[in-house]
Motif scaffolding. Structure first.
Motif, PDB file in Angstrom:
ATOM      1  N   ALA A 190      51.377  48.114  32.137  1.00  8.14           N
ATOM      2  CA  ALA A 190      50.826  47.331  33.622  1.00  8.14           C
ATOM      3  C   ALA A 190      50.026  47.936  34.417  1.00  8.14           C
ATOM      4  CB  ALA A 190      51.485  45.999  33.764  1.00  8.14           C
ATOM      5  N   GLU A 195      45.056  39.737  34.557  1.00  4.73           N
ATOM      6  CA  GLU A 195      46.766  38.802  34.638  1.00  4.73           C
ATOM      7  C   GLU A 195      47.603  39.636  34.360  1.00  4.73           C
ATOM      8  OE1 GLU A 195      46.989  34.858  33.540  1.00  4.73           O
ATOM      9  OE2 GLU A 195      45.965  34.109  35.067  1.00  4.73           O
ATOM     10  N   GLU A 196      48.810  39.759  34.551  1.00  7.16           N
ATOM     11  CA  GLU A 196      49.534  40.562  34.006  1.00  7.16           C
ATOM     12  C   GLU A 196      50.510  40.399  32.960  1.00  7.16           C
ATOM     13  OE1 GLU A 196      52.726  42.464  37.123  1.00  7.16           O
ATOM     14  OE2 GLU A 196      50.266  43.832  37.695  1.00  7.16           O
ATOM     15  N   GLY A 197      50.900  38.356  33.031  1.00  8.09           N
ATOM     16  CA  GLY A 197      50.884  37.487  32.083  1.00  8.09           C
ATOM     17  C   GLY A 197      50.339  38.614  30.914  1.00  8.09           C
ATOM     18  N   SER A 198      50.196  38.036  30.737  1.00 17.98           N
ATOM     19  CA  SER A 198      48.570  38.146  29.501  1.00 17.98           C
ATOM     20  C   SER A 198      48.809  39.510  28.734  1.00 17.98           C
ATOM     21  CB  SER A 198      47.359  37.868  29.634  1.00 17.98           C
ATOM     22  OG  SER A 198      46.436  39.083  30.303  1.00 17.98           O
TER      23      SER A 198
END
Lengths: 903, 117
Positions: free
Chosen positions: B32, B46-49
Motif C-alpha cells: 500500500a 481504500e487500503e482494505g480492498s
C-alpha cells in the motif's frame, strides 16, 4: 472494530500450527498498527491517528469477511490435495518403516488377518442364518400355528391336527391374509433311472401363494388341481430337476412316477427356494405334491398331530395379536364340534414366527461363536497395539527428533495412523481371503439345513461389517501408541533415558493393562471352550442304549400304488426280513418305523390303569417287528421281548423302556400292568406290558429320554401301519464285514423288487455320529477359537515380558552385581508374567460367568460353572503365561552384570 | 475521498500488486505504501480492498505467502511473486499498455468523426 490482542508468545507458537482466522486478523492488524505508528510518528495524537487509519482502510469488517470467504474456499480445495499428498507420503514412509521390522510387521498383519478372517466368516454364517431375510415375500409376516393339549403335558406340538385347519382358516380376512397347510414325508421316485427316496411335502394349493414365491418354470398349484377329476400334479425343486432330470428343459408337462403313481410335473421351483426350512420343520423338500382335502379330513381332529398350519399375517396384525385370536379359536374347538372331541377336552394354540421356529436350535451356539470370534479379534487388536507401543518406545529417538524439528503432535498421530492403516489394510485383505475360505468350509461342514444351499457371498452386509471392524481397529489401535509416548517422548528421549533404570512408568502400565485385558479375554474364551469340551465328552460318554457296532440299517419305501393296504405292507416287509436273514453272517434282522435318532418321532398319549391324574403323559412310541431288540443289541431288563407269536389274534402286548416303567409304576414291577393309547376314555384296546428294555436315546444322544413303548407291528391297527410302516427301517446285526453285508442287503432287497428305493444304507454307528454332528462342529470351532486366543495371548505376554526384560537390563545387571543369583532373576521375571496372568484370569472368570445364561442352552449335563472346566482353562492359561515369560527370563538370567550396567 | 481520487478497476489493482511484488517480497502495508509513494497518492485506494485482492491472487497461485518478522519485529505476512505470477504480470502489463495507447490515441486525435463535420 479492531481485532483483540494476543500475548506475543502465542503468536510465536503460531509459526507452526495453522489457524486461518487468527492469521487473517494478524495480517490486518499488522497493517493497521503500522499505519497508526506512521501517523503518530508524523505528530498526530493516538485518537486522530486511529481515526485516520480507519478512514484510509475502509470497512474492516467487510474486508475481513471477503478475505475469509476467499480463504475458506481455497482451503477446502487445498486441504483435499494436501491430505492426499500427505497421505501418500505417510503411507510410503509407513511402508518403509514397516519393512525395517519384517518379523514384527508379519506378526501384526497375521494377528489382524486371523481376527478379521474369523470374524467375517462367522458373521457371514450368522448373517445367512439369523439376519438375512428368508427367501420369501415379506418373510416376517409368516407364522406357524401350533396346538397343545394341556391334559397331555405342557409342550406345544408346533403342529395341528389336520381337520382343525378349517377352523383356523376362518380367520382369513381378520388375522391372516392367507393360509396353507402342509405335511412332510419321504416320497419315492421310480421309472427313469435309479429308484430313490427324496424329501417330499404335501400341501394345500395355496402354499406357493402364501410364501409369495412362484416357480421359475411352469406354474404352482391352482384350485382346479384339487378337483378329484384332475391328474396328480407335482412341483420339483431346482436341485432335483438339475440332478435327476439333468435340467431337462421340457420337464414341465411330463409325467413321472411318484410313489408309484404317474404324476404330471407342472413346475420347477426357483434355485433359491428352500422349504421347509429344516430342523423339526421338515427337511427341504425336493418334491411338492398337492394335498386334496375332502370332508373325511374334517374328522381328523385331536388324534394325530402332524399337520403344519402356515399363515401370512394380515396387514397391521402383530404375532402377539394373532396369538390371542388363535387361542380363542382353539379353546372353542371342542364346543364347536362336540361330535369329534371327547368330553372335557381342551385345546390351546400358539403362533410362532417362521424364522424363530427355524433357528431356535442354532441361535444359542451361533451367538456363542460370534462372541468367541469377537474376543479373538479384540485379543488380536490388543496384541498389535502392544506391539506398536513397543515399537514406539524403540523409536523414541526418531519421534523426539521429529518433534524437535517442529512436527506437531497431530502430524505424528497421522503418521502412526498411516502405519496402522497399512497394517490393518494388509491384515484385512488377508483376513477377507481367510473369511471366504472359512465361510465356505463352515457352510460345507455345518450340519444345518439353513446353510445347505448357502454360498458365502461377500455380500454388502458382511463387507460393511468387516469394513467397520477394520476401521475401528485402525483408529483405536493407532492413536493409543501415539498418545502414550507424547507425555514423555520429547523430554525423556532428548535426555536419552536409555540409561535410566526403569522404562517410562506410564508406558509400562499402559502395556500391562493391555496384556491383562488380553489374558482376561483369552480366559473367558478358554473357559467357554472348556465347558463345551467337557459337555461334549459327557455326551460322548452317554450310552445310546443299543449296540451300534456290527449292525447295518436301511430304509425301504413301499409305494401306495403297488402296496395299497396295510396287509400288503406287513406281508412284504416280513418277506424282506426273511431274505435279509439269509445273508451269510447275519445274526438277527428286524424292522421298525424308524431307528433311533432318525427324523420321524412318533408320540402317543399313554394312560395306565389306576392313573391318578387327569393328565395323560406323552410317550415316544415305536412299531417293531419280532426280534427287534436282538437286532439292536438291547438286552431285556425284565420280562420277554416281542415275538412272532404276538400276532393280530393274540393278546395285545407292549414292551416299555425303563423310564416309562419307573415313571408309571415306581419301584413296582411293570410286567403285567396295562396301558391304553389316547387316554383312559379312548376307545382303544388295553395293552399288557410283557417286557422292559433299557432306555434308548431316541431323539439324539444329547436329548432327554422320554418314556417309550414298543408296539408289535402285527398287532398295530391298519391306519397306523399305512401311515408309519410304509417306509420302515431295517436293522441287520451281522458277524460278517459290515461293508460286504451292505452290498448283500442291496442285492437281496432288489431281488424281491428292483423298483424299491433304498435310503440311508449305512452302519448303525453312523446315526450316532450324525446325531452328534452339530455339537461336534460347534465344539471343534469353539476349541479352535480358544486355541487361537491362547496362542495370541501367549504372543502378547511373551512380547511384553521380553520387552520389559530389555528395559530392565540395567536393573537386572545391578541385582546380579550385588549378589542375586540367575535363579533369583529367573523367578523375578517369571513372577512378573504370572502376576499379570493371575490378575487377568480373575477378571476373565468374572466375565465368563456373565455368559452363564447363554451357555445353559448348549451345555449337556454340566453346570455353567463346572469347576473342572474353569480350573482347567485357568491352569492352561497360567501355564501359557509362565511359558511365555520363561524364554525372556532365561535371557535375563544370562545377562553379564558389567555390560548391563555400562550399557 | 479526495475529489481527484481515481476509482480503480479490480483488474488494475491486481496488476499494481503484481508489479509491486516484482521488486521483491513485501507485506500488505508495504505494498500500500509503495503504490501511494509511486503515484504521489493520486490513487487514493481504500487500503482494505488490497487484502481481498492479495488473497485472491494467492488463491490463483500468482503469489505465494509466508509468515515472517517485519523490521519492527512484528509477525507479518509476506507475499512474493510465483513464476506463474511473473508470467501473468508480463501478459497483463502489455495488454494494459495496448489499452492505454488506444485510449491516448482517441484523446489526442485531431481527426473529427464524419457526423461532426
Amino acid at each position: 472494530m479492531t481485532p483483540a490482542h494476543d500475548p506475543t508468545w502465542h503468536r510465536y507458537l503460531r509459526f507452526w500450527g495453522h489457524d486461518a482466522e487468527r492469521d487473517l486478523d494478524d495480517e490486518l492488524r499488522f497493517h493497521f498498527d503500522a499505519r497508526v505508528d506512521e501517523y503518530v510518528a508524523a505528530g498526530l495524537t493516538h485518537e486522530a491517528a486511529l481515526a485516520e487509519a480507519t478512514r484510509r482502510f475502509g470497512n474492516l469488517a467487510r474486508v475481513r469477511d471477503q478475505c475469509a470467504h476467499i480463504d475458506s474456499q481455497w482451503t477446502r480445495e487445498r486441504t483435499m490435495l494436501d491430505m492426499l499428498q500427505t497421505l501418500t507420503t505417510d503411507v510410503r514412509y509407513a511402508v518403509r518403516q514397516l519393512r525395517r521390522t519384517p518379523a514384527l510387521t508379519a506378526a501384526a498383519v497375521l494377528c489382524f488377518a486371523l481376527g478379521i478372517g474369523a470374524n467375517t466368516s462367522i458373521f457371514s454364517v450368522v448373517d445367512a442364518v439369523l439376519l438375512r431375510p428368508l427367501p420369501f415375500h415379506e418373510p416376517n409376516r409368516l407364522v406357524l400355528v401350533g396346538e397343545k393339549l394341556p391334559r397331555f403335558g405342557p409342550d406345544n406340538f408346533g403342529v395341528i391336527s389336520r381337520g382343525e385347519y378349517s377352523d383356523y382358516a376362518k380367520l382369513v380376512g381378520r388375522t391372516f391374509s392367507r393360509w396353507a397347510i402342509y405335511e412332510i414325508g419321504a416320497v419315492s421316485l421310480t421309472g427313469d433311472g435309479e429308484p430313490e427316496h427324496v424329501n417330499g411335502i404335501r400341501s394345500s394349493a395355496a402354499l406357493f401363494d402364501v410364501l409369495g414365491v412362484w416357480p421359475r418354470r411352469g406354474r404352482g398349484f391352482t384350485g382346479s388341481d384339487t378337483l378329484g377329476s384332475s391328474p396328480d400334479v407335482a412341483v420339483l425343486s431346482d436341485a432335483l430337476w438339475r440332478r435327476r432330470y439333468r435340467s431337462d428343459p421340457s420337464i414341465v408337462g411330463k409325467s413321472i412316477d411318484i410313489d408309484g403313481k404317474p404324476t404330471t410335473v407342472v413346475g420347477v421351483a426357483p434355485p433359491s427356494f428352500q422349504f421347509p426350512l429344516g430342523g423339526d420343520l421338515g427337511q427341504p423338500a425336493d418334491v411338492f405334491l398337492l394335498m386334496r382335502l375332502t370332508s373325511a379330513d374334517d374328522k381328523q381332529r385331536a388324534n394325530s398331530f402332524n399337520t403344519f398350519f402356515l399363515a401370512r399375517l394380515a396387514d397391521g396384525v402383530r404375532s402377539g395379536d394373532a396369538r390371542a385370536v388363535v387361542n380363542e379359536v382353539a379353546k372353542g374347538l371342542a364346543a364347536a364340534h362336540p361330535e369329534y372331541y371327547p368330553k372335557d377336552w381342551s385345546v390351546l394354540a400358539d403362533v410362532f414366527p417362521l424364522r424363530d421356529r427355524a433357528v431356535k436350535d442354532v441361535r444359542g451356539p451361533l451367538f456363542i461363536l460370534l462372541g468367541a470370534v469377537g474376543a479373538v479379534l479384540l485379543i488380536a487388536c490388543i496384541n498389535v497395539c502392544s506391539l506398536l507401543i513397543a515399537r514406539v518406545a524403540d523409536r523414541r529417538r526418531e519421534i523426539a527428533v521429529r518433534q524437535a524439528l517442529g512436527a506437531s503432535r497431530g502430524r505424528l498421530v497421522q503418521q502412526f495412523l498411516a502405519e496402522s492403516l497399512v497394517l490393518v489394510a494388509m491384515g484385512g485383505a488377508l483376513g477377507l481371503a481367510f473369511a471366504v475360505w472359512g465361510a465356505r468350509a463352515l457352510a460345507a461342514h455345518a450340519p444345518h439345513e439353513l446353510l445347505e444351499h448357502y454360498l458365502p457371498a461377500a455380500d454388502a452386509g458382511v463387507l460393511a461389517v468387516t469394513g467397520a471392524i477394520v476401521a475401528l481397529t485402525t483408529l483405536a489401535f493407532s492413536i493409543v501408541p501415539a498418545l502414550v509416548p507424547e507425555r514423555e517422548a520429547l523430554s525423556a528421549a532428548l535426555r536419552d533415558d536409555s540409561r535410566s533404570a526403569t522404562g517410562g512408568r506410564s508406558r509400562r502400565s499402559a502395556r500391562q493393562t493391555l496384556v491383562v485385558a488380553e489374558i482376561a479375554l483369552a480366559l473367558m474364551l478358554a473357559a467357554v471352550a472348556g465347558l463345551m469340551v467337557r459337555s461334549f465328552l459327557r455326551v460322548r460318554g452317554v450310552q445310546p442304549g443299543f449296540d451300534a457296532d456290527h449292525a447295518v440299517t436301511v430304509r425301504v419305501g413301499l409305494s401306495p400304488a403297488h402296496y395299497p393296504s396295510a396287509g400288503h405292507i406287513i406281508q412284504f416287509e416280513q418277506r424282506i426280513i426273511e431274505r435279509l436273514g439269509e445273508i451269510p453272517g447275519v445274526r438277527a434282522v428286524s424292522a421298525t418305523n424308524d431307528v433311533p435318532m432318525g427324523d420321524t418321532r412318533v408320540q402317543f398319549a399313554l394312560a395306565h390303569e389306576g392313573q391318578p391324574s387327569a393328565t395323560t403323559p406323552i410317550c415316544a412310541g415305536e412299531i417293531v417287528y419280532p426280534r427287534y431288540f436282538d437286532a439292536m443289541g438291547m438286552r431285556m431288563l425284565d420280562g420277554r421281548p416281542i415275538m412272532t407269536g404276538d400276532a393280530a389274534s393274540a393278546l395285545k402286548v407292549v414292551v416299555v423302556n425303563a423310564t416309562l416303567a419307573r415313571q408309571f409304576f415306581g419301584n413296582g414291577s411293570a410286567i403285567g400292568r396295562r396301558l391304553k393309547s389316547g387316554g383312559l376314555s379312548a376307545p382303544t384296546p388295553w395293552l399288557t406290558i410283557v417286557g422292559v428294555v433299557p432306555d434308548v436315546r431316541e431323539a439324539g444322544i444329547d436329548k432327554p429320554v422320554l418314556p417309550e413303548a414298543f408296539f408289535p407291528a402285527l398287532q398295530t391297527d391298519t391306519s397306523l401301519i399305512q401311515a408309519l410302516m410304509r417306509t420302515a427301517s431295517y436293522v441287520v446285526r451281522t458277524d460278517a464285514d459290515v461293508g460286504q453285508t451292505m452290498n448283500e442287503m442291496r442285492r437281496a432287497i432288489h431281488a424281491l423288487d428292483p423298483e424299491l428305493p433304498l435310503v440311508g444304507l449305512q452302519p448303525l454307528s453312523n446315526i450316532v455320529t450324525i446325531s452328534l454332528a452339530e455339537r461336534t462342529f460347534n465344539t471343534l470351532l469353539l476349541g479352535a477359537f480358544a486355541v487361537l486366543a491362547l496362542v495370541l495371548a501367549a504372543v502378547g505376554i511373551y512380547g511384553l515380558i521380553a520387552y520389559a526384560v530389555v528395559q530392565r537390563t540395567r536393573e537386572i545387571g545391578i541385582r546380579l552385581a550385588i549378589g542375586a543369583t540367575p535363579a533369583n532373576v529367573l523367578g523375578l521375571v517369571v513372577a512378573d508374567g504370572a502376576r499379570l496372568a493371575a490378575i487377568g484370569a480373575a477378571i476373565g472368570l468374572v466375565g465368563a460367568f456373565a455368559f452363564t445364561r447363554v451357555m445353559r442352552s448348549v451345555l449337556f449335563d454340566i453346570a455353567p460353572f463346572d469347576p473342572i472346566a474353569i480350573a482347567g482353562a485357568s491352569a492352561v492359561l497360567l501355564g501359557v503365561a509362565v511359558l511365555a515369560s520363561w524364554l525372556p527370563a532365561r535371557r535375563a538370567a544370562r545377562i553379564d552384570p558389567l555390560t548391563a550396567i555400562r550399557s | 475521498m479526495n475529489r481527484d481520487a481515481i476509482v480503480l478497476l479490480q483488474g488494475t489493482l491486481d496488476l499494481l500488486i503484481l508489479k509491486t511484488l516484482s521488486w521483491g517480497s513485501a507485506h500488505g502495508y508495504a505494498i500500500a505504501r509503495w503504490i501511494q509513494h509511486v503515484t504521489d497518492d493520486a490513487l487514493q485506494i481504500e487500503e482494505g480492498s488490497l487484502y481481498p485482492s492479495l488473497h485472491r491472487l494467492e488463491k490463483r497461485g500468482l503469489i505465494r505467502a509466508s509468515w515472517g518478522l517485519s523490521e519492527n519485529k512484528r509477525r507479518a505476512k509476506y507475499y512474493e511473486l510465483t513464476a506463474r505470477g511473473r508470467h501473468e504480470l508480463r501478459a497483463e502489463a502489455s495488454s494494459w499498455a495496448a489499452f492505454i495507447g488506444a485510449v491516448a490515441k482517441v484523446l489526442t486525435s485531431s481527426d473529427q468523426p464524419s457526423w461532426a463535420k
